[in-house]
Design a protein around this motif. Structure first.
Motif, PDB file in Angstrom:
ATOM      1  N   GLN A  84      16.505  66.283 -16.583  1.00  0.00           N
ATOM      2  CA  GLN A  84      17.827  65.165 -17.164  1.00  0.00           C
ATOM      3  C   GLN A  84      18.411  64.061 -17.599  1.00  0.00           C
ATOM      4  N   PRO A  86      20.351  60.598 -18.468  1.00  0.00           N
ATOM      5  CA  PRO A  86      21.832  60.187 -19.258  1.00  0.00           C
ATOM      6  C   PRO A  86      21.685  59.494 -19.809  1.00  0.00           C
ATOM      7  N   SER A  88      24.481  58.499 -21.755  1.00  0.00           N
ATOM      8  CA  SER A  88      26.102  58.613 -21.887  1.00  0.00           C
ATOM      9  C   SER A  88      26.813  59.633 -21.096  1.00  0.00           C
ATOM     10  N   ALA A  90      28.500  61.548 -17.278  1.00  0.00           N
ATOM     11  CA  ALA A  90      27.914  61.463 -16.136  1.00  0.00           C
ATOM     12  C   ALA A  90      28.163  62.874 -15.910  1.00  0.00           C
ATOM     13  N   ALA A  91      27.331  63.261 -15.149  1.00  0.00           N
ATOM     14  CA  ALA A  91      27.212  64.653 -14.567  1.00  0.00           C
ATOM     15  C   ALA A  91      27.121  64.769 -12.761  1.00  0.00           C
ATOM     16  N   THR A 102      24.706  61.856 -12.103  1.00  0.00           N
ATOM     17  CA  THR A 102      23.851  61.725 -12.623  1.00  0.00           C
ATOM     18  C   THR A 102      24.072  60.264 -13.161  1.00  0.00           C
ATOM     19  N   ALA A 103      24.149  59.227 -13.865  1.00  0.00           N
ATOM     20  CA  ALA A 103      24.557  58.524 -14.732  1.00  0.00           C
ATOM     21  C   ALA A 103      23.686  57.163 -15.420  1.00  0.00           C
ATOM     22  N   PRO A 104      23.595  57.036 -17.202  1.00  0.00           N
ATOM     23  CA  PRO A 104      22.630  56.051 -17.191  1.00  0.00           C
ATOM     24  C   PRO A 104      22.744  55.062 -16.553  1.00  0.00           C
ATOM     25  N   ALA A 108      18.476  59.926 -12.508  1.00  0.00           N
ATOM     26  CA  ALA A 108      19.077  61.684 -14.017  1.00  0.00           C
ATOM     27  C   ALA A 108      18.569  62.740 -12.627  1.00  0.00           C
ATOM     28  N   TRP A 121      29.607  68.148 -16.387  1.00  0.00           N
ATOM     29  CA  TRP A 121      29.370  66.894 -17.858  1.00  0.00           C
ATOM     30  C   TRP A 121      30.504  66.147 -17.985  1.00  0.00           C
ATOM     31  N   CYS A 125      29.534  63.265 -22.138  1.00  0.00           N
ATOM     32  CA  CYS A 125      28.106  63.313 -21.787  1.00  0.00           C
ATOM     33  C   CYS A 125      26.905  63.471 -22.148  1.00  0.00           C
ATOM     34  N   GLN A 127      22.853  64.044 -23.383  1.00  0.00           N
ATOM     35  CA  GLN A 127      21.296  63.717 -21.787  1.00  0.00           C
ATOM     36  C   GLN A 127      20.231  63.885 -22.655  1.00  0.00           C
TER      37      GLN A 127
END
Length: 328
Positions: A84, A86, A88, A90-91, A102-104, A108, A121, A125, A127
């Motif tokens: 996964q 990302p 946009s 976050a998760a 996770t963040a862009p 991941a 998410w 978000c 992904q």
């Protein structure tokens, strides 16, 4: 909601939570889905482009977007892995006993089928998700690394700033671009399997796992392995090269074959495949009986990015493809 280059593969677009859970569940697996920001802010979209290698389903490239914060509880995925990436938002992912944020551009996640998973998410978000069939991964691990076939469990956090993370992210973006182009030109779709296998090999060789795959010793290749592999490549130039089938033909794992290519030919398998595709294009362009357009010939040989292929051709032969045709 973020835009998507996979819009041609739209499967889900709804503001109903139950409908989203049911339809996304058909593509992935049954799961509990909760709209944490309230039903009015909820919006789900899922695009799904399947990937086959030969006649076997190997996985899919997906984009999933949730408007508003959501909680997702699929339990164990059982049949597949998910990588996964990302785009946009976050998760927060709990995979087994390990939590991953996770963040862009930062991190991941990799979900393994035998590990229970819960996710949150947030922030609308989006992904890009690579789904990998479990059977394909376990067979590839056995074939690529000369090990017994069995479960593979990856470390759930994939660093996007160092290590193999940037390469995997680039391969996933390339798959999305190929799928986008393949919606208009179906001849490109077999290349998706090639890139999927490249991403899988990157993970098997570079991402930590409980099986210690990255540290497995590289066996010596038998003398005929490279010759058998080259013959296989030449027969399948117009298709996506199936790495597992290539290894089976050579009689060794992928790491051993890669090492043999570098030792014998001074180049990687991927570099040799590109060179032989260019050589085949060169031969066809010199043939006066070949009347198809240059672009069609490139696509037929798996050279899907026409601009890059033309530049590589010029470097290899000192002229453009059209120059070769005119001389022919």
């Amino acid at each position: 909601m973020a835009g998507s280059r996979l819009a041609a593969y739209a499967k889900v677009d709804t503001r109903d939570v139950d409908e989203a859970a049911e339809k996304v569940g058909r593509i992935f697996c049954a799961h509990r889905l909760s709209a944490l920001s309230g039903a009015r802010r909820f919006h789900a979209r899922h695009e799904n482009a399947p990937v086959t290698i030969g006649k076997r389903r190997a996985g899919s490239i997906n984009q999933v977007v949730y408007g508003g914060d959501v909680a997702i509880d699929p339990g164990c995925l059982d049949r597949f892995f998910l990588v996964q990436l990302p785009l946009s938002g976050a998760a927060t992912i709990l995979c087994g006993r390990r939590a991953t944020e996770t963040a862009p551009g930062r991190a991941a996640s990799i979900l393994s089928p035998t590990e229970p998973v819960t996710m949150r998410w947030s922030g609308s978000c989006a992904q890009l998700i690579l789904m990998l069939d479990r059977t394909h991964v376990e067979r590839a691990a056995a074939r690529f690394l000369d090990r017994a076939e069995g479960p593979v469990v990856f470390a759930p956090s994939l660093d996007l700033e160092r290590g193999v993370g940037p390469a995997v992210a680039a391969q996933m973006q390339r798959m999305a671009a190929l799928a986008e182009a393949g919606a208009r030109e179906p001849r490109l779709m077999p290349r998706l399997g090639e890139v999927l296998d490249a991403a899988l090999a990157t993970l098997l060789f570079g991402q930590p796992s409980d099986a210690g795959l990255a540290e497995a010793p590289v066996p010596e290749a038998p003398p005929r392995a490279v010759a058998r592999a080259l013959a296989f490549i030449d027969v399948h130039l117009a298709e996506g090269i199936d790495n597992a089938a290539l290894c089976a033909e050579a009689g060794i794992g992928l790491r051993a074959l890669q090492a043999a290519f570098r030792r014998t030919l001074g180049r990687s398998i991927g570099e040799v495949v590109r060179e032989r595709r260019l050589d085949a294009l060169h031969a066809r362009l010199k043939d006066p009986a070949e009347t198809r357009a240059v672009g069609d010939l490139m696509l037929d040989l798996g050279l899907w990015h026409l601009g890059r292929a033309a530049e590589a051709y010029r470097r290899r032969f000192g002229e453009t493809p059209r120059d070769t045709r005119r001389r022919g």
